[in-house]
Scaffold this active site. Structure first.
Site, short mmCIF file in Angstrom:
data_model
loop_
_atom_site.label_atom_id
_atom_site.label_comp_id
_atom_site.label_asym_id
_atom_site.label_seq_id
_atom_site.Cartn_x
_atom_site.Cartn_y
_atom_site.Cartn_z
N GLY A 102 73.25 -97.03 -47.31
CA GLY A 102 72.47 -97.05 -46.07
C GLY A 102 71.07 -96.54 -46.35
N CYS A 103 70.36 -96.11 -45.31
CA CYS A 103 68.96 -95.71 -45.54
C CYS A 103 68.70 -94.23 -45.35
CB CYS A 103 68.02 -96.57 -44.73
SG CYS A 103 67.08 -95.80 -43.43
N VAL A 104 69.37 -93.55 -44.40
CA VAL A 104 69.19 -92.10 -44.29
C VAL A 104 70.52 -91.38 -44.49
CG1 VAL A 104 67.13 -91.86 -42.90
CG2 VAL A 104 69.31 -92.29 -41.78
N LYS B 199 72.65 -90.68 -46.94
CA LYS B 199 71.92 -90.15 -48.10
C LYS B 199 72.10 -88.64 -48.12
CE LYS B 199 69.96 -94.07 -49.35
NZ LYS B 199 70.15 -94.72 -50.63
N PRO B 353 65.26 -90.22 -48.81
CA PRO B 353 64.41 -89.38 -47.97
C PRO B 353 64.54 -87.90 -48.37
CG PRO B 353 65.62 -90.94 -46.61
CD PRO B 353 66.19 -91.03 -47.99
#
Lengths: 104, 416
Positions: A102-104, B199, B353
């Site tokens: 995923g991204c976060v 993440k 991030p």
């Protein structure tokens, strides 16, 4: 990244045990990885795993369930039956490919 | 005279037109943009519309206004591209020949791809918010909601702006608190991913944001169908999540003409080189923005940084030189968290991030992965930047590739 010994073979793995080198994977290794998460590989499993391996070699990305279904011809429902709970993650793990992210 | 044809006048297509008009001599290159209408939608604004914080007229403007002089806009439906003949064909038969083609037709939500989604409950108790009609209908539904189970749901990846459903959830929490009825609303976040955050560092920093707001997460849920009669989501592994109000992000797919033209993958996305956006099939076709298959979010931020790299590359490409620019998957976005606060994340293909600060002259620095009011105002200010600087292709002092300046490096290799 660490080196682990799986079925007598030293291989590079990430923190969750996913193989990081495409070429270090073997079918014998896959059987061992599958057994470790309670899956005994049948022909139906192999069809999905081989599709994943071939697809990754040409595209450089782990196929999504939708791609395995649409392009590989194995219905998503069947993938859930073959690799219960988290099929995308389990298939990638056994096929020696990066897990979907995923991204976060 | 050579012809550059840009299919799609959204974020990516408009920026490409602006940047290339400046780089290509009008005596040598004709630039044409094709879209099916003249309504440019500022998609990030859709998130705020259901809560009444923004009006439709603030987020829709004529496409023509953002295209520079010397770029033609053709309004029409694209029927197909005949790549071997270097021709795009519009519905009605008009043919547009090109020397170079940019496909920037984005992705669209496809509720028709999930059985039961489009049915008697569509826009009654089942809503999307990534379309203007959907967000507008949802605004009325939220206003009339008198309690029950609100399910915020993602069908499958990729979606436009992966954090938007989370932001919607945070804003819904704040909205119902504001109306003094949060105790009568159960909020459930249903995702095909292993969690709301996947993440490691973001998960560690932000994981409690859902617990704090009493939002329940249903992970690893891949919807097979919706039982509209019983208002229930049913997954492939036969789990059920009932709802009173469902806010779903349907499957996103590229344009149908991409599939008809034999240029797409299973989601009608155009396979490209992830560093240059050049089609893997044709040497004179690029795909930018959401329309391509690069492994990033479908997001305006990605489109923006992509186009920065692409514009210079394109000039090299048409001169027969190798393209020297290489896109690194850079994206950043503000995450709205409710009550006038927000977060900022900045990442690329290889770097997740991280915490730290994002340096920016005068208005910055912005805190990364940190909830504060400045990030909220940054997000609101971005709408102005979008219309006035970004779309017309003016320079914005943000590096196209990600910078580690201000970021806290993880002590050891992240275990991703």
């Amino acid at each position: 990244m660490t080196v682990a010994t799986i079925a007598g073979t030293p291989v590079h793995v990430d923190g969750e045990g996913f193989l990081t080198e495409y070429d270090e994977w073997t079918e014998a290794l896959a059987q061992h990885l599958a057994a470790g998460i309670g899956i005994e590989l049948t022909d139906a499993h192999w069809k999905a795993l081989r599709f994943l391996r071939d697809d990754f070699r040409t595209r450089g990305e782990t196929a999504t369930l939708r791609r395995v279904s649409t392009v590989g011809g194995i219905p998503i429902k069947e993938l859930f039956a073959l690799f219960p709970g988290k099929p995308a993650k389990k298939m990638a793990y056994i096929a020696g490919l990066p897990k979907p992210h995923g991204c976060v | 005279m050579q012809r550059l044809l840009i299919l799609g006048g959204g974020t990516a297509g408009t920026m490409v037109a602006g940047k290339l008009r400046r780089r290509l001599d009008p005596a040598d290159w004709q630039i044409t943009v094709v879209d099916h209408d003249d309504d440019h939608l500022y998609q990030p604004g859709l998130l705020f519309l259901p809560f009444g914080d923004i009006q439709a007229q603030q987020i829709v403007k004529p496409r023509k206004r953002f295209l520079p002089d010397g770029v033609d806009l053709v309004i029409g439906e694209i029927a197909r591209v005949d790549a071997d003949a270097c021709t795009a064909v519009l519905a009605g038969g008009r043919e547009l020949r090109y020397d170079q083609l940019v496909i920037a037709t984005g992705v669209s939500p496809r509720p028709d791809q999930t059985p039961g989604m489009l049915g008697p409950q569509w826009r009654r108790s089942i809503f999307d918010f990534f379309t203007l009609d959907g967000a507008t209908a949802l605004k009325a539904a939220l206003k009339g909601f008198d309690g029950g189970r609100l399910v915020v749901h993602v069908t499958d990846m990729p979606i436009k702006c992966p954090v938007a459903p989370l932001e919607f959830t945070f804003l819904a929490d704040a909205y119902f608190r504001g109306r003094g009825m949060r105790n009568r609303v159960e909020i459930v976040f249903v995702t095909p991913l292993p969690g709301a955050f996947t993440k490691p560092i973001a998960a560690e920093r932000l994981g409690t944001m859902l617990d704090d707001r009493e939002i329940v997460v249903e992970p690893d849920f891949l919807v097979e169908r919706i039982d509209a009669d019983h208002k229930t989501l049913i997954s492939y592994d036969e789990r059920e999540v009932p709802f009173d109000l469902l806010v779903t992000v349907p499957l996103n797919m590229g344009a149908d003409f991409v599939a008809r033209s034999g240029l797409g993958d299973e989601l009608n996305l155009v396979p490209v080189d992830k560093h240059t956006f050049l089609s893997t099939q044709y040497d004179n076709i690029f795909a930018l923005g959401d329309a391509n298959n690069i492994p990033t979010s479908k997001a305006g931020s990605v489109a923006h940084f992509s186009v920065e790299v692409f514009a210079d590359n394109f000039v090299q490409h048409i001169a027969g030189k190798p393209m020297t620019g290489s896109f690194d998957g850079h994206a950043n976005c503000f995450i709205e968290s409710g009550n006038g606060k927000g977060l900022l994340i900045d990442f690329n293909y290889d770097t997740e991030p991280l915490t730290g600060t994002y340096p920016l002259p005068i208005v910055g620095p912005f805190g990364l992965l940190k909830e504060n009011a400045r990030n909220h105002w940054g997000k609101l200010a971005f709408r102005w930047i979008y219309w006035h600087l970004l779309l017309p292709g003016r320079r914005i002092p943000l590096p196209a590739n990600m910078s580690m300046a201000g970021k806290h490096q993880p002590v050891k290799e992240p275990q991703s």
